[in-house]
Write a protein that holds these residues in place. Structure first.
Motif, PDB file in Angstrom:
ATOM      1  N   ILE A  66       0.830  -1.206   0.000  1.00 19.78           N
ATOM      2  CA  ILE A  66       0.000   0.000   0.000  1.00 19.78           C
ATOM      3  C   ILE A  66       0.866   1.258   0.000  1.00 19.78           C
ATOM      4  N   SER A  67       2.034   1.191   0.631  1.00 15.61           N
ATOM      5  CA  SER A  67       2.879   2.384   0.725  1.00 15.61           C
ATOM      6  C   SER A  67       3.360   2.872  -0.638  1.00 15.61           C
ATOM      7  N   TRP A  68       3.358   1.991  -1.624  1.00 11.45           N
ATOM      8  CA  TRP A  68       3.794   2.422  -2.969  1.00 11.45           C
ATOM      9  C   TRP A  68       2.862   3.489  -3.538  1.00 11.45           C
ATOM     10  N   PHE A  69       1.572   3.422  -3.181  1.00 13.37           N
ATOM     11  CA  PHE A  69       0.619   4.396  -3.712  1.00 13.37           C
ATOM     12  C   PHE A  69       0.837   5.782  -3.111  1.00 13.37           C
ATOM     13  N   PRO A 127      -0.844   9.104  -7.362  1.00 14.86           N
ATOM     14  CA  PRO A 127      -0.212   7.789  -7.500  1.00 14.86           C
ATOM     15  C   PRO A 127      -0.067   7.392  -8.974  1.00 14.86           C
ATOM     16  N   ASP A 128       1.111   6.939  -9.345  1.00 16.84           N
ATOM     17  CA  ASP A 128       1.381   6.469 -10.705  1.00 16.84           C
ATOM     18  C   ASP A 128       1.027   4.985 -10.755  1.00 16.84           C
ATOM     19  N   VAL A 129      -0.221   4.702 -11.089  1.00 15.28           N
ATOM     20  CA  VAL A 129      -0.727   3.331 -11.019  1.00 15.28           C
ATOM     21  C   VAL A 129       0.016   2.417 -11.996  1.00 15.28           C
ATOM     22  N   VAL A 130       0.296   2.918 -13.183  1.00 12.84           N
ATOM     23  CA  VAL A 130       0.981   2.090 -14.181  1.00 12.84           C
ATOM     24  C   VAL A 130       2.379   1.718 -13.682  1.00 12.84           C
ATOM     25  N   SER A 131       3.101   2.689 -13.124  1.00  9.59           N
ATOM     26  CA  SER A 131       4.442   2.404 -12.595  1.00  9.59           C
ATOM     27  C   SER A 131       4.374   1.407 -11.449  1.00  9.59           C
TER      28      SER A 131
END
Length: 471
Positions: free
Chosen positions: A27-30, A40-44
């Motif tokens: 979750i922290s990536w978002f 948030p860069d969803v594709v990345s």
């Protein structure tokens, strides 16, 4: 056990039999992998999750002890090889979206990207093949971080004291007025609502924000405004700190400190305090001086290295010119010496040089088969007496080599004679084939070199040349 099963949600109980497979996305990536607008860069995030999956090794365990006995990677090459189109086909994004996402991951130092020129097993050359590798240290950092750095945008910090309240600084008690009401503590009478009060507060906040934005444009030039992180562009402490040092130290000083604070402040909500200490101590200015000094030193070293390289190149060119001149002089001395040697001695050393050259020059692939074919053609063009003479000579040579081991009617004796005939033809007649001619040219060049060395060594030309050129 039965009581626990009775209390669980039926759908949760069904999930016991559902085995899902796929990539893992923390979750922290978002909150840390963002686009340029701070979202948030969803594709990345999806691509990074897939890359981490491929780099997660497969463990092989012993079937009896359960110990790990081996670790294998999931891909074949030394790095994961992917193309933008492959990812576009897998996740149904456009190729441009995939490329922008990969660029974002590279710019945030979460992955490395390498383009190679390779050859397939069939020998086909392929250019610009993309290989990807994750940066595990940085991935671990963002996976354990609760909020993104302020320099890349995102949600404003929620720590108390980070953004002070916008008030006039005069308490209600000093004015003799009643203490302010705390919403949620004293309910409204007669079932009323807080709609009117909430509206007033919202209007006041919006007006204050717009005023802060106008104040920011009027107080600082664009070069300073662009360096302030978006979530702190209406932060009173940040603006006051910048304003104070902008007036006393100037634009360059403030710009250097802003850049330093933006790139080195990593504590969530700690940017205002870090910037204040940086402005007070001049950390950014000192860092800029150090970097500029290092850059100047690097330029000086590069300039000196270029000068040394040019000097070495000039020296090498002069040496080559001297060697070429010296070689021409030696060649002339060798030619003069050859003209003074007697014909018998000249033939002897030429023959010796040719024999050495033949030993040193390797045969060319296919040369033997071409010569044998040419020898057979030459045999078919010879007259009967010449052919009869060749066979008699070949029979005598075979008898001398094998004695009475085989009779003249033995098939092996006839094969040996035929081979000897072809050898005799090669020695007696010049057989011109492309590979044979090429080999003879190479032998001649080597023989000329050997002859030159023999003349120089035997007649002391190198010593006389050294003595003549010595001061």
């Amino acid at each position: 056990m039965n009581d626990n099963h009775a209390q669980i949600n039926p759908v949760c109980h069904q999930m016991l039999n559902c085995r899902l497979t796929g990539n893992i996305t923390p979750i922290s990536w978002f909150r840390n992998i963002l686009t340029g607008s701070g979202k948030p860069d969803v594709v990345s995030i999806i691509l990074l999750s897939d890359i981490v999956y491929w780099y997660t090794p497969v463990m092989t365990r012993d079937e009896h002890t359960g110990d790990v006995i081996g670790i294998q990677q999931k891909f074949q090459a030394d790095k994961l090889q992917k193309t933008y189109q492959e990812y576009a086909d897998i996740f149904s994004f456009s190729k441009n979206q995939i490329k922008n996402a990969i660029d974002n991951l590279v710019s945030q130092n979460l992955i490395t990207r390498e383009f190679r020129h390779i050859k397939t097993g069939s020998g086909l050359a392929i250019t610009n093949v993309m290989y990807i590798e994750p940066n595990i240290e940085n991935i671990i950092k963002i996976s354990n971080k609760s909020r993104s750095p302020q320099k890349v945008g995102g949600y404003p910090p929620k720590k108390l004291g980070d953004i002070p309240p916008k008030s006039s600084g005069i308490s209600h008690q000093k004015n003799g007025g009643p203490p302010p009401k705390k919403f949620g503590v004293i309910p409204p009478k007669n079932g009323g609502t807080y709609t009117e009060t909430t509206t007033e507060i919202t209007t006041e906040t919006t007006t204050t924000t717009e005023a802060a934005a106008v104040d920011l444009r009027n107080r600082f030039p664009k070069s300073i405004r662009s360096r302030i992180p978006r979530i702190y562009q209406d932060h009173r402490d940040v603006l006051d700190s910048i304003d104070a040092y902008f007036k006393t130290h100037g634009k360059s000083y403030v710009a250097a400190e802003l850049d330093y604070a933006t790139h080195n402040s990593t504590k969530n909500g700690g940017f205002p305090a870090f910037l204040k200490r940086s402005l007070e101590s001049g950390w950014g200015t000192e860092d800029l001086k150090v970097r500029q000094a290092a850059q100047n030193e690097r330029r000086i070293l590069e300039s000196r290295q270029k000068e040394r390289d040019l000097e070495a190149l000039r020296a090498e060119q002069e040496l080559l010119a001297d060697i070429e001149k010296w070689d021409r002089q030696i060649d002339q001395k060798v030619q003069e010496t050859l003209e003074c040697i007697s014909p018998t001695e000249l033939n002897r050393i030429k023959t010796e040089a040719w024999e050495q050259a033949e030993k040193k020059t390797p045969s060319l692939r296919g040369q033997t088969s071409q010569v044998l074919t040419a020898a057979k053609e030459k045999l078919s063009t010879l007259s009967d007496p010449e052919r009869k003479t060749l066979f008699e000579v070949a029979k005598a040579a075979v008898r001398a080599s094998i004695g009475n081991l085989l009779g003249e009617n033995h098939p092996g004796f006839h094969r040996a004679v035929d081979s000897q005939v072809l050898k005799e033809i090669q020695e007696r007649y010049p057989l011109h084939t492309p590979l044979a001619d090429l080999w003879n040219k190479r032998v001649k060049a080597e023989a000329d070199r050997i002859l030159k060395v023999m003349v120089i060594r035997n007649y002391g030309l190198l010593k006389s040349q050294t003595v003549r050129n010595s001061p």
